[in-house]
Design an enzyme around this catalytic site. Structure first.
Site, PDB file in Angstrom:
ATOM      1  N   LYS A  22     -10.491  35.795  19.917  1.00 42.27           N
ATOM      2  CA  LYS A  22     -10.149  35.619  18.111  1.00 42.27           C
ATOM      3  C   LYS A  22     -11.406  35.446  16.989  1.00 42.27           C
ATOM      4  CE  LYS A  22      -7.920  32.078  16.773  1.00 42.27           C
ATOM      5  NZ  LYS A  22      -7.484  31.277  15.688  1.00 42.27           N
ATOM      6  N   ASN A  23     -11.758  34.344  17.681  1.00 38.33           N
ATOM      7  CA  ASN A  23     -12.517  33.993  16.489  1.00 38.33           C
ATOM      8  C   ASN A  23     -14.221  34.612  16.930  1.00 38.33           C
ATOM      9  OD1 ASN A  23     -10.942  31.873  15.928  1.00 38.33           O
ATOM     10  ND2 ASN A  23     -11.965  30.120  17.473  1.00 38.33           N
ATOM     11  N   ARG A  93      -5.672  30.405   7.600  1.00 37.28           N
ATOM     12  CA  ARG A  93      -7.716  29.859   6.937  1.00 37.28           C
ATOM     13  C   ARG A  93      -8.443  29.925   7.308  1.00 37.28           C
ATOM     14  NH1 ARG A  93      -9.374  24.122   5.594  1.00 37.28           N
ATOM     15  NH2 ARG A  93     -11.442  24.336   6.005  1.00 37.28           N
ATOM     16  N   CYS A 117      -3.957  22.115   7.464  1.00 38.20           N
ATOM     17  CA  CYS A 117      -2.858  22.971   8.918  1.00 38.20           C
ATOM     18  C   CYS A 117      -2.570  22.027   9.878  1.00 38.20           C
ATOM     19  CB  CYS A 117      -3.337  23.741   9.072  1.00 38.20           C
ATOM     20  SG  CYS A 117      -4.431  23.604  10.649  1.00 38.20           S
ATOM     21  N   ARG A 122      -9.086  20.019   6.910  1.00 34.94           N
ATOM     22  CA  ARG A 122      -9.540  20.584   6.680  1.00 34.94           C
ATOM     23  C   ARG A 122     -10.444  20.856   5.645  1.00 34.94           C
ATOM     24  NH1 ARG A 122      -7.919  25.063  11.169  1.00 34.94           N
ATOM     25  NH2 ARG A 122      -9.658  25.425  11.937  1.00 34.94           N
ATOM     26  N   ASP A 305     -10.530  23.125  21.525  1.00 36.73           N
ATOM     27  CA  ASP A 305      -9.723  24.524  21.523  1.00 36.73           C
ATOM     28  C   ASP A 305      -9.016  24.494  23.116  1.00 36.73           C
ATOM     29  OD1 ASP A 305      -9.746  25.416  18.863  1.00 36.73           O
ATOM     30  OD2 ASP A 305     -11.265  26.958  18.952  1.00 36.73           O
ATOM     31  N   ILE A 327     -13.095  16.674  16.793  1.00 34.30           N
ATOM     32  CA  ILE A 327     -13.407  17.825  16.284  1.00 34.30           C
ATOM     33  C   ILE A 327     -12.676  17.567  14.784  1.00 34.30           C
ATOM     34  CG2 ILE A 327     -14.266  19.914  15.489  1.00 34.30           C
ATOM     35  CD1 ILE A 327     -15.704  18.265  17.552  1.00 34.30           C
ATOM     36  N   ARG A 398      -0.451  33.910  17.055  1.00 30.14           N
ATOM     37  CA  ARG A 398      -1.765  34.663  15.855  1.00 30.14           C
ATOM     38  C   ARG A 398      -2.317  34.855  17.111  1.00 30.14           C
ATOM     39  NH1 ARG A 398      -2.975  28.877  13.914  1.00 30.14           N
ATOM     40  NH2 ARG A 398      -4.416  30.003  13.775  1.00 30.14           N
TER      41      ARG A 398
HETATM   42  N1  EPU Z   1     -15.386  20.332   7.961  1.00 33.60           N
HETATM   43  C1  EPU Z   1     -15.357  19.681   6.839  1.00 33.60           C
HETATM   44  N2  EPU Z   1     -15.407  20.189   5.713  1.00 33.60           N
HETATM   45  C2  EPU Z   1     -15.992  21.761   5.626  1.00 33.60           C
HETATM   46  C3  EPU Z   1     -15.572  22.430   7.016  1.00 33.60           C
HETATM   47  C4  EPU Z   1     -15.234  21.998   8.286  1.00 33.60           C
HETATM   48  O1  EPU Z   1     -15.174  18.411   6.786  1.00 33.60           O
HETATM   49  O2  EPU Z   1     -16.194  22.171   4.499  1.00 33.60           O
HETATM   50  C5  EPU Z   1     -14.946  19.844   9.634  1.00 33.60           C
HETATM   51  C6  EPU Z   1     -13.461  19.864   9.687  1.00 33.60           C
HETATM   52  O3  EPU Z   1     -12.555  19.604   8.879  1.00 33.60           O
HETATM   53  C7  EPU Z   1     -13.538  19.618  11.652  1.00 33.60           C
HETATM   54  C8  EPU Z   1     -15.109  19.945  11.101  1.00 33.60           C
HETATM   55  O4  EPU Z   1     -15.842  20.216  10.065  1.00 33.60           O
HETATM   56  O5  EPU Z   1     -13.537  17.791  11.327  1.00 33.60           O
HETATM   57  C9  EPU Z   1     -15.368  20.713  12.583  1.00 33.60           C
HETATM   58  O6  EPU Z   1     -14.496  22.341  11.961  1.00 33.60           O
HETATM   59  P1  EPU Z   1     -15.236  23.836  11.484  1.00 33.60           P
HETATM   60  O7  EPU Z   1     -14.873  23.946  10.378  1.00 33.60           O
HETATM   61  O8  EPU Z   1     -15.653  23.625  13.011  1.00 33.60           O
HETATM   62  O9  EPU Z   1     -13.822  24.302  12.358  1.00 33.60           O
HETATM   63  P2  EPU Z   1     -13.529  25.468  11.073  1.00 33.60           P
HETATM   64  O10 EPU Z   1     -14.778  27.015  11.820  1.00 33.60           O
HETATM   65  O11 EPU Z   1     -12.683  25.922  10.424  1.00 33.60           O
HETATM   66  C10 EPU Z   1     -13.120  26.444  13.736  1.00 33.60           C
HETATM   67  C11 EPU Z   1     -12.841  27.618  15.118  1.00 33.60           C
HETATM   68  C12 EPU Z   1     -11.610  26.708  15.339  1.00 33.60           C
HETATM   69  C13 EPU Z   1     -12.561  25.564  16.031  1.00 33.60           C
HETATM   70  C14 EPU Z   1     -12.811  25.071  15.261  1.00 33.60           C
HETATM   71  C15 EPU Z   1     -13.928  24.685  15.950  1.00 33.60           C
HETATM   72  C16 EPU Z   1     -12.599  30.089  13.298  1.00 33.60           C
HETATM   73  C17 EPU Z   1     -11.673  31.249  13.151  1.00 33.60           C
HETATM   74  N3  EPU Z   1     -11.715  28.714  14.358  1.00 33.60           N
HETATM   75  O12 EPU Z   1     -12.527  26.334  12.865  1.00 33.60           O
HETATM   76  O13 EPU Z   1     -10.214  26.994  16.160  1.00 33.60           O
HETATM   77  O14 EPU Z   1     -11.505  24.670  16.268  1.00 33.60           O
HETATM   78  O15 EPU Z   1     -14.349  26.426  15.047  1.00 33.60           O
HETATM   79  O16 EPU Z   1     -14.722  24.501  17.442  1.00 33.60           O
HETATM   80  O17 EPU Z   1     -13.354  30.021  14.279  1.00 33.60           O
HETATM   81  C18 EPU Z   1      -8.284  28.297  16.874  1.00 33.60           C
HETATM   82  O18 EPU Z   1      -8.536  29.376  17.416  1.00 33.60           O
HETATM   83  O19 EPU Z   1      -7.242  27.422  17.323  1.00 33.60           O
HETATM   84  C19 EPU Z   1      -9.155  27.162  16.426  1.00 33.60           C
HETATM   85  C20 EPU Z   1      -9.007  26.335  15.489  1.00 33.60           C
END
Ligand code: EPU
Length: 420
Positions: A22-23, A93, A117, A122, A305, A327, A398
């Site tokens: 998915k990611n 998201r 969420c 986030r 995850d 995380i 999802r």
């Molecule tokens: N964060 C901030 N500010 C930002 C962005 C992120 O503080 O502007 C924080 C987040 O709140 C979190 C940390 O940084 O505490 C890391 O978040 P990250 O941005 O890496 O998460 P993401 O990119 O939104 C992706 C995956 C998630 C997975 C995380 C961590 C996708 C679409 N989603 O999310 O996948 O848990 O990386 O590896 O790639 C899932 O598949 O169920 C899922 C939630």
């Protein structure tokens, strides 16, 4: 609305193929906005998040076509809108991924507030400061955000915190920016390297993806091309946890075991015996499990995850296990349901739990608070004696393709029912 009804307590048998990640699929779909060429994408999982993103892309004017199961094409040669739909964005998201490609190619993007969420707040501060560093103007009001830049300009951009979609978004934005961009403290997930390798095959100039420092030399345009989505390492681990939790000798096929080094190490430490190939893993013995101490970490560490599926399997382990989540703020919501089913789980603090085992789980009515908690509930239900009903299964759909039918093939007693 649908629910899953599961009669658990049985061993499972056979093998299961892992679907495309998915990611990875979502990022490559978003990247299709970088060019007017055609993206042909194979091994796309048939999951709700993919369907939502194609709706958002179509709403912008992108031609999105599903040719057959798992095979899609996308062509952004007639984008007529630079405003992301306020009804669609809250459903996904990952819509934030579209800002980079849209801004760099169409100079302006409007996006409603993406919101938080179930797993945490986030925020999107990393995206906003990243775009500002590349020369964009960002305005925010009650309606949402407006990003504007006549031309993004390459710069040195250090992420204050490691972010997967932050890294991918800025990498995509920099592909058509003027000059060189250096991303420091980037995320290293394999999905990021897969995206970079694909973009390079289309004419982008990205080096270092998969390491903390990524360099992008801006180019004027990139072409279309063909891509096969890499195997989903989180789905692979979910099925491994299922095999361990139900003490079943399952074979997990079509995965990439290189992407699972630390999760496999944790299973070995728990006493799980496995035969590990390049693209398959067979659980040969999970009868005697010992407690472990695990902390989630950015790749290549133990993925957040995989935390909930592991916790379920640990309810079978002898002794006291500890799991720390580093995380996201709210990723232990599902433990309430596990406790109701008979698990001995204590919250040590908001980010750390202990699991004392082994305990015997009993079927109950539970919910699926988020995607990964949802699969954890499915695993717990298959371990438990008696009947479990899982609500809110859209969350599972999802990210896991056709989960009930695939698990039935392993001998699981699981069915999908509509609410009356
Ligand atoms: N964060 C901030 N500010 C930002 C962005 C992120 O503080 O502007 C924080 C987040 O709140 C979190 C940390 O940084 O505490 C890391 O978040 P990250 O941005 O890496 O998460 P993401 O990119 O939104 C992706 C995956 C998630 C997975 C995380 C961590 C996708 C679409 N989603 O999310 O996948 O848990 O990386 O590896 O790639 C899932 O598949 O169920 C899922 C939630």
């Amino acid at each position: 609305m649908e629910k899953l009804v599961i009669n658990g307590g049985k061993k499972l048998h056979g093998s299961i193929n892992v679907k495309g990640a998915k990611n990875c699929a979502l990022k490559v779909m978003a990247a299709s906005l970088l060019t007017d060429g055609v993206f042909n994408i194979k091994n796309v999982p048939e999951i709700e998040d993919v369907f939502r993103l194609q709706e958002i892309l179509k709403d912008l004017g992108c031609k999105a076509k599903r040719h057959k199961k798992g095979e899609w094409s996308f062509q952004a040669d007639n984008i007529h809108k630079i405003e992301l739909d306020k009804n669609l964005v809250p459903k996904l998201r990952s819509s934030v991924l579209l800002i980079g490609p849209l801004l760099t190619r169409f100079k302006k993007v409007k996006m409603p507030h993406p919101g938080g969420c179930a797993i945490g707040k986030r925020p999107i501060d990393i995206f906003i400061s990243g775009f500002k560093t590349l020369g964009a103007k960002v305005k925010c009001d009650e309606q949402g955000y407006i990003f504007e830049a006549k031309q993004l300009i390459g710069a040195k951009l250090a992420f204050p915190k490691i972010s997967v979609t932050g890294t991918e978004t800025m990498m995509m934005a920099a592909v058509l920016a003027k000059g060189k961009t250096t991303l420091i403290n980037s995320a290293c997930e394999p999905e990021i390297k897969a995206l970079a390798d694909f973009l390079n095959s289309l004419g982008a100039k990205i080096s270092g993806a998969g390491t903390p420092t990524i360099e992008i030399n801006g180019v004027e345009k990139i072409s279309g091309g063909s891509f096969t989505v890499i195997p989903d390492r989180i789905e692979a681990f979910s099925f491994l946890a299922l095999a361990v939790a139900t003490n079943s000798h399952l074979e997990i096929k079509k995965c990439n075991t290189e992407h699972l080094t630390i999760p496999l190490l944790v299973l070995k430490e728990m006493g799980v015996k496995m035969k590990i190939g390049n693209d398959n893993i067979k659980i040969t013995d999970a009868s005697c499990l010992t407690a472990v101490n695990v902390t989630t970490h950015e790749y290549p560490g133990f993925p957040t995850d995989c935390q909930s599926p592991l916790t379920v399997a640990l309810t079978r382990a002898k002794g006291e296990s500890y799991v720390s989540e580093t995380i996201f703020e709210d990723r232990f919501l599902y433990t309430d349901f596990l406790r109701r089913m008979g698990a001995d789980i204590q919250m040590i603090n908001q980010q750390k739990i202990s699991i004392t085992g082994p305990s015997v789980l009993t079927g109950k009515k539970v919910e699926s608070p988020d995607l990964r908690a949802g699969i954890a509930m499915v695993i717990a239900a298959l371990m438990a004696n008696g009947k479990t009903e899982i609500d809110n299964i859209y969350q599972i759909d999802r990210g896991y393709e056709n989960i009930d039918a695939r698990l039935r093939r392993l001998g699981a007693d699981i069915k999908r029912e509509k609410y009356i």
